[in-house]
Design a protein around this motif. Structure first.
Motif, PDB file in Angstrom:
ATOM      1  N   ASP A   1     -23.692 -17.491   5.927  1.00 43.56           N
ATOM      2  CA  ASP A   1     -22.856 -17.096   7.210  1.00 43.56           C
ATOM      3  C   ASP A   1     -21.739 -17.935   7.383  1.00 43.56           C
ATOM      4  N   ILE A   2     -21.997 -19.205   7.190  1.00 46.87           N
ATOM      5  CA  ILE A   2     -20.686 -20.430   7.233  1.00 46.87           C
ATOM      6  C   ILE A   2     -19.754 -20.028   6.197  1.00 46.87           C
ATOM      7  N   TYR A   3     -20.022 -19.728   5.058  1.00 43.64           N
ATOM      8  CA  TYR A   3     -19.155 -19.748   4.080  1.00 43.64           C
ATOM      9  C   TYR A   3     -18.389 -18.410   4.352  1.00 43.64           C
ATOM     10  N   TYR A   4     -18.835 -17.359   4.606  1.00 45.58           N
ATOM     11  CA  TYR A   4     -18.302 -16.100   4.964  1.00 45.58           C
ATOM     12  C   TYR A   4     -17.218 -16.356   5.822  1.00 45.58           C
ATOM     13  N   ARG A   5     -17.751 -16.982   6.806  1.00 44.47           N
ATOM     14  CA  ARG A   5     -16.777 -17.069   7.936  1.00 44.47           C
ATOM     15  C   ARG A   5     -15.423 -17.995   7.673  1.00 44.47           C
ATOM     16  N   LEU A   6     -15.615 -18.903   6.880  1.00 44.39           N
ATOM     17  CA  LEU A   6     -14.399 -19.668   6.389  1.00 44.39           C
ATOM     18  C   LEU A   6     -13.725 -18.973   5.487  1.00 44.39           C
TER      19      LEU A   6
ATOM     20  N   ILE B   1     -15.956 -25.563   9.973  1.00 40.38           N
ATOM     21  CA  ILE B   1     -15.824 -26.755   9.018  1.00 40.38           C
ATOM     22  C   ILE B   1     -17.051 -27.627   9.352  1.00 40.38           C
ATOM     23  N   LYS B   2     -17.198 -27.747  10.645  1.00 40.58           N
ATOM     24  CA  LYS B   2     -18.134 -28.749  11.128  1.00 40.58           C
ATOM     25  C   LYS B   2     -19.617 -28.119  10.828  1.00 40.58           C
ATOM     26  N   ALA B   3     -19.779 -26.956  10.934  1.00 38.66           N
ATOM     27  CA  ALA B   3     -21.125 -26.286  10.693  1.00 38.66           C
ATOM     28  C   ALA B   3     -21.439 -26.322   9.036  1.00 38.66           C
TER      29      ALA B   3
ATOM     30  N   GLY C   1     -25.719 -31.233  16.385  1.00 39.89           N
ATOM     31  CA  GLY C   1     -25.647 -31.344  14.914  1.00 39.89           C
ATOM     32  C   GLY C   1     -26.501 -30.038  14.434  1.00 39.89           C
ATOM     33  N   ASN C   2     -26.551 -29.014  15.137  1.00 39.48           N
ATOM     34  CA  ASN C   2     -27.181 -27.934  14.774  1.00 39.48           C
ATOM     35  C   ASN C   2     -26.123 -27.103  14.014  1.00 39.48           C
ATOM     36  N   ALA C   3     -26.233 -26.732  12.789  1.00 38.24           N
ATOM     37  CA  ALA C   3     -25.167 -25.993  12.086  1.00 38.24           C
ATOM     38  C   ALA C   3     -25.155 -24.671  12.343  1.00 38.24           C
ATOM     39  N   GLU C   4     -26.434 -23.784  12.518  1.00 39.52           N
ATOM     40  CA  GLU C   4     -26.226 -22.578  13.008  1.00 39.52           C
ATOM     41  C   GLU C   4     -25.566 -22.492  14.536  1.00 39.52           C
ATOM     42  N   ALA C   5     -25.795 -23.254  15.563  1.00 33.83           N
ATOM     43  CA  ALA C   5     -25.121 -23.145  16.341  1.00 33.83           C
ATOM     44  C   ALA C   5     -23.643 -23.415  16.456  1.00 33.83           C
ATOM     45  N   CYS C   6     -23.354 -24.384  15.465  1.00 27.13           N
ATOM     46  CA  CYS C   6     -22.009 -24.939  15.157  1.00 27.13           C
ATOM     47  C   CYS C   6     -21.231 -23.494  14.807  1.00 27.13           C
ATOM     48  N   TYR C   7     -21.416 -22.842  14.136  1.00 17.68           N
ATOM     49  CA  TYR C   7     -20.885 -21.713  13.493  1.00 17.68           C
ATOM     50  C   TYR C   7     -20.766 -20.658  14.675  1.00 17.68           C
ATOM     51  N   LYS C   8     -21.804 -20.538  15.590  1.00 17.08           N
ATOM     52  CA  LYS C   8     -21.922 -19.669  16.639  1.00 17.08           C
ATOM     53  C   LYS C   8     -20.881 -20.012  17.816  1.00 17.08           C
ATOM     54  N   VAL C   9     -20.297 -21.342  17.959  1.00 17.74           N
ATOM     55  CA  VAL C   9     -19.482 -21.698  18.881  1.00 17.74           C
ATOM     56  C   VAL C   9     -18.165 -21.356  17.988  1.00 17.74           C
ATOM     57  N   GLY C  10     -17.865 -21.432  16.726  1.00 19.26           N
ATOM     58  CA  GLY C  10     -16.838 -20.952  16.076  1.00 19.26           C
ATOM     59  C   GLY C  10     -16.528 -19.390  16.314  1.00 19.26           C
ATOM     60  N   ASP C  11     -17.747 -18.730  16.335  1.00 17.59           N
ATOM     61  CA  ASP C  11     -17.590 -17.300  16.401  1.00 17.59           C
ATOM     62  C   ASP C  11     -17.018 -17.273  17.884  1.00 17.59           C
ATOM     63  N   SER C  12     -17.497 -17.629  18.741  1.00 24.35           N
ATOM     64  CA  SER C  12     -17.029 -17.653  20.312  1.00 24.35           C
ATOM     65  C   SER C  12     -15.353 -17.981  20.317  1.00 24.35           C
ATOM     66  N   TYR C  13     -15.097 -18.905  19.503  1.00 29.81           N
ATOM     67  CA  TYR C  13     -13.624 -19.217  19.631  1.00 29.81           C
ATOM     68  C   TYR C  13     -12.909 -18.019  18.724  1.00 29.81           C
ATOM     69  N   PHE C  14     -13.384 -17.660  17.784  1.00 26.86           N
ATOM     70  CA  PHE C  14     -12.735 -16.565  16.771  1.00 26.86           C
ATOM     71  C   PHE C  14     -12.607 -15.331  17.646  1.00 26.86           C
ATOM     72  N   TYR C  15     -13.791 -14.668  18.311  1.00 27.71           N
ATOM     73  CA  TYR C  15     -13.650 -13.372  18.865  1.00 27.71           C
ATOM     74  C   TYR C  15     -13.070 -13.554  20.429  1.00 27.71           C
ATOM     75  N   GLY C  16     -13.518 -14.984  20.991  1.00 29.76           N
ATOM     76  CA  GLY C  16     -12.851 -14.827  22.493  1.00 29.76           C
ATOM     77  C   GLY C  16     -13.740 -14.124  23.412  1.00 29.76           C
ATOM     78  N   ASP C  17     -15.120 -14.276  23.055  1.00 28.92           N
ATOM     79  CA  ASP C  17     -15.848 -13.498  24.081  1.00 28.92           C
ATOM     80  C   ASP C  17     -16.247 -14.188  25.313  1.00 28.92           C
ATOM     81  N   ALA C  18     -16.506 -15.576  25.039  1.00 26.87           N
ATOM     82  CA  ALA C  18     -16.670 -16.245  26.383  1.00 26.87           C
ATOM     83  C   ALA C  18     -15.534 -17.263  26.684  1.00 26.87           C
ATOM     84  N   ILE C  19     -14.804 -17.313  25.876  1.00 22.26           N
ATOM     85  CA  ILE C  19     -13.665 -18.391  26.045  1.00 22.26           C
ATOM     86  C   ILE C  19     -12.394 -17.809  25.350  1.00 22.26           C
TER      87      ILE C  19
END
Length: 140
Positions: free
Chosen positions: A124-129, A106-108, A76-94
């Motif tokens: 940061d979250i709203y910018y990404r959305l 959206i979860k973030a 439930g950590n919002a900051e970590a949640c948007y960072k997971v979103g970033d990982s999917y967005f940029y494809g750095d780790a996955i």
């Protein structure tokens, strides 16, 4: 040690780690984040993700960063949640996946609104959305 004692101790360790990070002592920060993480402090786990993502104590390790962010996000950590979103967005780790990126953003937002997290994280979250909506990434 009861849960309240664990919580208090983990927050103190997190604070020591954060101070060390601000002072550029990343090895000390990592050590204290690890101590706090072992006590279940999700912000410490998230902060470890940043250490790995930016290679603060060595080589960048996007997979370790993702692992840390994912654990904290699942708790439930919002900051970590948007960072997971970033990982999917940029494809750095996955593998890049815009749909999952938007899902995590959206979860973030939901976690941030429930927890009353500070406005910097929310922006940061709203910018990404907004970027995903504007570009049509992961949206209809």
């Amino acid at each position: 040690m009861d849960e309240d004692d664990k919580f208090q101790k983990s927050n103190k360790l997190l604070d020591i780690g954060a101070e060390a990070y601000r002072n550029g002592d990343y090895l000390k920060a990592q050590k204290y984040y690890e101590y706090a993480a072992k006590l279940g402090n999700t912000q410490a786990i998230c902060n470890l993700g940043y250490i790995y993502e930016y290679g603060r104590t060595g080589k960048r390790d996007y997979k370790k960063a993702f692992y840390c962010f994912k654990i904290a996000a699942d708790d439930g950590n919002a900051e970590a949640c948007y960072k997971v979103g970033d990982s999917y967005f940029y494809g750095d780790a996955i593998k890049q996946n815009y749909n999952l990126a938007v899902e995590y953003y959206i979860k973030a937002e939901d976690f941030a609104n429930k927890s009353g997290i500070d406005d910097d994280i929310k922006s940061d979250i709203y910018y990404r959305l907004a970027l995903c909506l504007y570009k049509g990434y992961g949206t209809d």
